[in-house]
Design an enzyme around this catalytic site. Structure first.
Site, PDB file in Angstrom:
ATOM      1  N   HIS A  26     -14.434   7.670  24.280  1.00 15.89           N
ATOM      2  CA  HIS A  26     -15.672   7.676  23.941  1.00 15.89           C
ATOM      3  C   HIS A  26     -16.192   7.742  22.743  1.00 15.89           C
ATOM      4  O   HIS A  26     -15.403   8.162  21.944  1.00 15.89           O
ATOM      5  CB  HIS A  26     -16.267   8.857  24.884  1.00 15.89           C
ATOM      6  CG  HIS A  26     -15.804  10.480  24.397  1.00 15.89           C
ATOM      7  ND1 HIS A  26     -14.941  11.099  25.046  1.00 15.89           N
ATOM      8  CD2 HIS A  26     -16.251  11.117  23.719  1.00 15.89           C
ATOM      9  CE1 HIS A  26     -14.724  12.126  24.433  1.00 15.89           C
ATOM     10  NE2 HIS A  26     -15.585  12.164  23.546  1.00 15.89           N
ATOM     11  N   HIS A  54     -19.161  11.433  16.696  1.00 18.13           N
ATOM     12  CA  HIS A  54     -17.527  11.355  16.520  1.00 18.13           C
ATOM     13  C   HIS A  54     -16.978  10.339  17.606  1.00 18.13           C
ATOM     14  O   HIS A  54     -17.688   9.790  18.262  1.00 18.13           O
ATOM     15  CB  HIS A  54     -16.885  12.779  16.810  1.00 18.13           C
ATOM     16  CG  HIS A  54     -17.090  13.158  18.234  1.00 18.13           C
ATOM     17  ND1 HIS A  54     -18.046  13.979  18.753  1.00 18.13           N
ATOM     18  CD2 HIS A  54     -16.407  12.876  19.351  1.00 18.13           C
ATOM     19  CE1 HIS A  54     -18.153  13.977  19.999  1.00 18.13           C
ATOM     20  NE2 HIS A  54     -16.915  13.491  20.480  1.00 18.13           N
ATOM     21  N   GLU A  63     -11.772  12.695  17.223  1.00 19.23           N
ATOM     22  CA  GLU A  63     -11.399  13.732  18.386  1.00 19.23           C
ATOM     23  C   GLU A  63     -10.149  12.860  19.325  1.00 19.23           C
ATOM     24  O   GLU A  63     -10.257  11.697  19.321  1.00 19.23           O
ATOM     25  CB  GLU A  63     -12.404  13.778  19.452  1.00 19.23           C
ATOM     26  CG  GLU A  63     -12.011  14.729  20.597  1.00 19.23           C
ATOM     27  CD  GLU A  63     -13.269  14.788  21.736  1.00 19.23           C
ATOM     28  OE1 GLU A  63     -14.111  14.069  21.664  1.00 19.23           O
ATOM     29  OE2 GLU A  63     -12.682  15.626  22.534  1.00 19.23           O
TER      30      GLU A  63
HETATM   31 CO    CO Z   1     -16.184  14.027  22.574  1.00 18.63          CO
END
Ligand code: CO
Length: 143
Positions: free
Chosen positions: A11, A84, A133
């Site tokens: 994502h 992110h 991440e």
């Molecule tokens: Co995230």
């Protein structure tokens, strides 16, 4: 041979000042019908919702609580912005150790993220200016 720690792009995280307004935009302007209900993740200091697209997800994150890690980001970017990107890894502990050995600053011990699996964040200063991440792929493939 594909020999990387990085699995699929899971994502893109977007910090937003008003998650309900952001959801309304994806729903009413872009016509997205598959958007999760906002949920609080107190340990991470965020309220999040996933906009589900054929190619992956947009993770909307709004500050939760007094010590949210995205409060400062929103002070600099009052309208919100890209915060992110998240890649999946098979084994978060192994990936985290490998990144540290390669000189990346791993910002936290593995902790539970929005998909219910362990995540770590890598310092953007070591990653081309991007907060990365890493998320362990759910064992059952569900998220
Ligand atoms: Co995230």
């Amino acid at each position: 041979m594909y020999d990387s720690f990085l699995g699929p792009l899971n994502h893109v995280g977007i910090a937003v000042p008003d998650i309900d307004a952001a959801i309304a935009m994806y729903r009413d302007v872009f016509g997205v019908t598959d958007i999760s209900e906002p949920a609080d993740l107190p340990p991470q200091g965020v309220t999040y919702a996933f906009v589900n697209l054929p190619s992956g997800q947009v993770e909307l994150i709004q500050p939760y609580g007094d010590k949210s890690p995205i409060t400062k980001f929103l002070e600099k970017n009052p309208k919100g912005g890209q915060h992110h990107i998240c890649f999946e890894v098979k084994d978060i502990h192994q990936a985290s150790q490998a990144m540290a050995e390669k000189g990346m600053r791993v910002l936290n011990q593995p902790r539970i993220g929005a998909h219910g699996t362990l995540v770590v964040f890598l310092h953007p200063g070591d990653a081309g200016g991007v907060l990365i991440e890493l998320m362990e792929t759910p064992k059952d493939g569900q998220y």
